[in-house]
Design a protein around this motif. Structure first.
Motif, PDB file in Angstrom:
ATOM      1  N   ILE A  92       0.857  -1.192   0.000  1.00  0.00           N
ATOM      2  CA  ILE A  92       0.000   0.000   0.000  1.00  0.00           C
ATOM      3  C   ILE A  92       0.887   1.235   0.000  1.00  0.00           C
ATOM      4  O   ILE A  92       1.714   1.416   0.896  1.00  0.00           O
ATOM      5  CB  ILE A  92      -0.920   0.018   1.234  1.00  0.00           C
ATOM      6  CG1 ILE A  92      -1.827  -1.207   1.230  1.00  0.00           C
ATOM      7  CG2 ILE A  92      -1.755   1.297   1.264  1.00  0.00           C
ATOM      8  CD1 ILE A  92      -2.705  -1.301   2.449  1.00  0.00           C
ATOM      9  N   GLY A  93       0.723   2.075  -0.987  1.00  0.00           N
ATOM     10  CA  GLY A  93       1.562   3.264  -1.097  1.00  0.00           C
ATOM     11  C   GLY A  93       1.119   4.368  -0.150  1.00  0.00           C
ATOM     12  O   GLY A  93      -0.081   4.571   0.059  1.00  0.00           O
ATOM     13  N   GLY A  94       2.090   5.049   0.397  1.00  0.00           N
ATOM     14  CA  GLY A  94       1.783   6.157   1.285  1.00  0.00           C
ATOM     15  C   GLY A  94       1.143   7.323   0.561  1.00  0.00           C
ATOM     16  O   GLY A  94       0.434   8.124   1.179  1.00  0.00           O
ATOM     17  N   ALA A  95       1.353   7.409  -0.756  1.00  0.00           N
ATOM     18  CA  ALA A  95       0.821   8.545  -1.509  1.00  0.00           C
ATOM     19  C   ALA A  95      -0.699   8.577  -1.476  1.00  0.00           C
ATOM     20  O   ALA A  95      -1.313   9.641  -1.308  1.00  0.00           O
ATOM     21  CB  ALA A  95       1.312   8.480  -2.953  1.00  0.00           C
ATOM     22  N   ALA A  96      -1.329   7.403  -1.633  1.00  0.00           N
ATOM     23  CA  ALA A  96      -2.793   7.356  -1.649  1.00  0.00           C
ATOM     24  C   ALA A  96      -3.362   7.740  -0.286  1.00  0.00           C
ATOM     25  O   ALA A  96      -4.341   8.491  -0.188  1.00  0.00           O
ATOM     26  CB  ALA A  96      -3.265   5.959  -2.040  1.00  0.00           C
ATOM     27  N   ILE A  97      -2.743   7.236   0.783  1.00  0.00           N
ATOM     28  CA  ILE A  97      -3.218   7.552   2.129  1.00  0.00           C
ATOM     29  C   ILE A  97      -3.011   9.034   2.421  1.00  0.00           C
ATOM     30  O   ILE A  97      -3.883   9.708   2.979  1.00  0.00           O
ATOM     31  CB  ILE A  97      -2.490   6.693   3.171  1.00  0.00           C
ATOM     32  CG1 ILE A  97      -2.758   5.214   2.914  1.00  0.00           C
ATOM     33  CG2 ILE A  97      -2.921   7.071   4.583  1.00  0.00           C
ATOM     34  CD1 ILE A  97      -1.964   4.288   3.801  1.00  0.00           C
ATOM     35  N   ALA A  98      -1.850   9.555   2.046  1.00  0.00           N
ATOM     36  CA  ALA A  98      -1.565  10.972   2.271  1.00  0.00           C
ATOM     37  C   ALA A  98      -2.545  11.848   1.496  1.00  0.00           C
ATOM     38  O   ALA A  98      -2.953  12.915   1.975  1.00  0.00           O
ATOM     39  CB  ALA A  98      -0.134  11.288   1.861  1.00  0.00           C
ATOM     40  N   HIS A  99      -2.944  11.395   0.299  1.00  0.00           N
ATOM     41  CA  HIS A  99      -3.919  12.150  -0.496  1.00  0.00           C
ATOM     42  C   HIS A  99      -5.259  12.221   0.241  1.00  0.00           C
ATOM     43  O   HIS A  99      -5.903  13.284   0.301  1.00  0.00           O
ATOM     44  CB  HIS A  99      -4.111  11.500  -1.862  1.00  0.00           C
ATOM     45  CG  HIS A  99      -5.165  12.170  -2.702  1.00  0.00           C
ATOM     46  ND1 HIS A  99      -4.928  13.333  -3.391  1.00  0.00           N
ATOM     47  CD2 HIS A  99      -6.470  11.847  -2.933  1.00  0.00           C
ATOM     48  CE1 HIS A  99      -6.035  13.710  -4.029  1.00  0.00           C
ATOM     49  NE2 HIS A  99      -6.988  12.819  -3.756  1.00  0.00           N
ATOM     50  N   SER A 100      -5.676  11.083   0.821  1.00  0.00           N
ATOM     51  CA  SER A 100      -6.927  11.070   1.578  1.00  0.00           C
ATOM     52  C   SER A 100      -6.832  11.994   2.790  1.00  0.00           C
ATOM     53  O   SER A 100      -7.780  12.712   3.113  1.00  0.00           O
ATOM     54  CB  SER A 100      -7.255   9.645   2.029  1.00  0.00           C
ATOM     55  OG  SER A 100      -7.518   8.813   0.915  1.00  0.00           O
ATOM     56  N   ALA A 101      -5.686  11.956   3.476  1.00  0.00           N
ATOM     57  CA  ALA A 101      -5.502  12.822   4.647  1.00  0.00           C
ATOM     58  C   ALA A 101      -5.563  14.296   4.250  1.00  0.00           C
ATOM     59  O   ALA A 101      -6.109  15.130   4.983  1.00  0.00           O
ATOM     60  CB  ALA A 101      -4.174  12.505   5.323  1.00  0.00           C
TER      61      ALA A 101
END
Length: 290
Positions: A92-101
């Motif tokens: 799971i890439g941190g980019a997708a989670i950071a985008h949601s945050a």
């Protein structure tokens, strides 16, 4: 004003999101950490929130710049490190989670604007108490107004825990007087009152020239040995305290001037015409603007 730059990266945003998700955080907790904030006279900046940790390290290596690694970064006893390794294992890439945050941070900013208007329309100041007019406000609006009011009156750096707040709101639904976070909260009809709890401030004493309870200053004729303490039992010496319109419990926790065991003045209770009690100018102002 001094400014300090912090090295939080996009990976920190993702990891913090998952840690708080595990703690059942709501919008405020899951939203991306603020890129800029002010505290204790210092501005703190996070200019690297959109930069992956690997890119930052590659940048430093290319320029021959060394850095220090915290030994805890490899210690599996920390939740952040377990989450970091778990993300790597799941792909799971941190980019997708950071985008949601980041998207949640935008939503939080919009909500802050709405709540600032609700605060201006529903909250009034009486002495050192905050009065919230519930009216047609929904439960989430009232919850957020209550959280802000408790932080202001109680002088807390952080909001109250969800469980304690949920219990308080359930009890307020049927009225009564309840305490939480150093505050006394009462409901009378559609009005919720947040006052300081006397038990919390009864032993608090400062010279009359200092700020008391992080919000009050007493102005009047100076004399040696004068201090500020809560009015408490001194209310018996204030025959006109009811004229101020403040409940007795609020008066007990209000500021008074003492000289030894002698009550000199209690401005909120109408004793001592030469004395005035002034709230810190920023008290109760724009609590959602952050």
């Amino acid at each position: 004003m001094a400014q300090v730059w912090l090295g939080h990266t996009r990976d920190d945003v993702a990891e913090t999101f998952l840690i708080r998700l595990g703690r059942a955080s709501g919008l405020d907790g899951l939203a991306r950490m603020a890129p800029l904030f002010r505290r204790d006279g210092t501005t703190w900046a996070r200019p690297l929130l959109d930069i992956p940790r690997a890119d930052l390290r590659a940048h430093l290596v290319a320029r021959g710049i060394a850095w220090a690694d915290d030994p805890s970064n490899t210690d599996d006893s920390y939740a952040r490190i377990r989450i970091r390794k778990g993300l790597e294992g799941l792909g799971i890439g941190g980019a997708a989670i950071a985008h949601s945050a980041a998207a949640l941070a935008d939503a939080r900013s919009l909500l802050a604007e709405v709540m600032a208007r609700e605060w201006a329309a529903r909250v009034t100041l009486q002495g050192g108490d905050l009065l919230i007019a519930a009216g047609d406000a929904g439960p989430e609006v009232m919850r957020r107004l209550l959280v802000a009011g408790l932080r202001i009156v109680g002088g807390q750096d952080w909001p109250v825990r969800h469980a304690g707040l949920a219990d308080l709101m359930a009890r307020l639904a049927v009225g009564g007087r309840h305490t939480l976070a150093g505050c006394l909260v009462t409901r009378k009809g559609a009005t919720w009152r947040i006052a300081r709890e006397w038990q919390v401030v009864k032993a608090l004493e400062v010279p009359v020239t200092d700020e008391w309870d992080n919000r009050w200053r007493l102005r009047g004729p100076q004399a040696p040995g004068l201090v500020v303490r809560a009015l408490g039992g001194g209310i018996a010496q204030c025959p006109d305290w009811r004229a101020a319109g403040l409940p007795r419990a609020s008066q007990l926790a209000g500021p008074a001037v003492w000289q030894g065991g002698a009550l000199v003045a209690a401005p909120l209770a109408g004793l001592g015409p030469d004395w005035a009690a002034e709230l810190r100018p920023s008290f109760a102002i724009a609590p959602f603007a952050h």
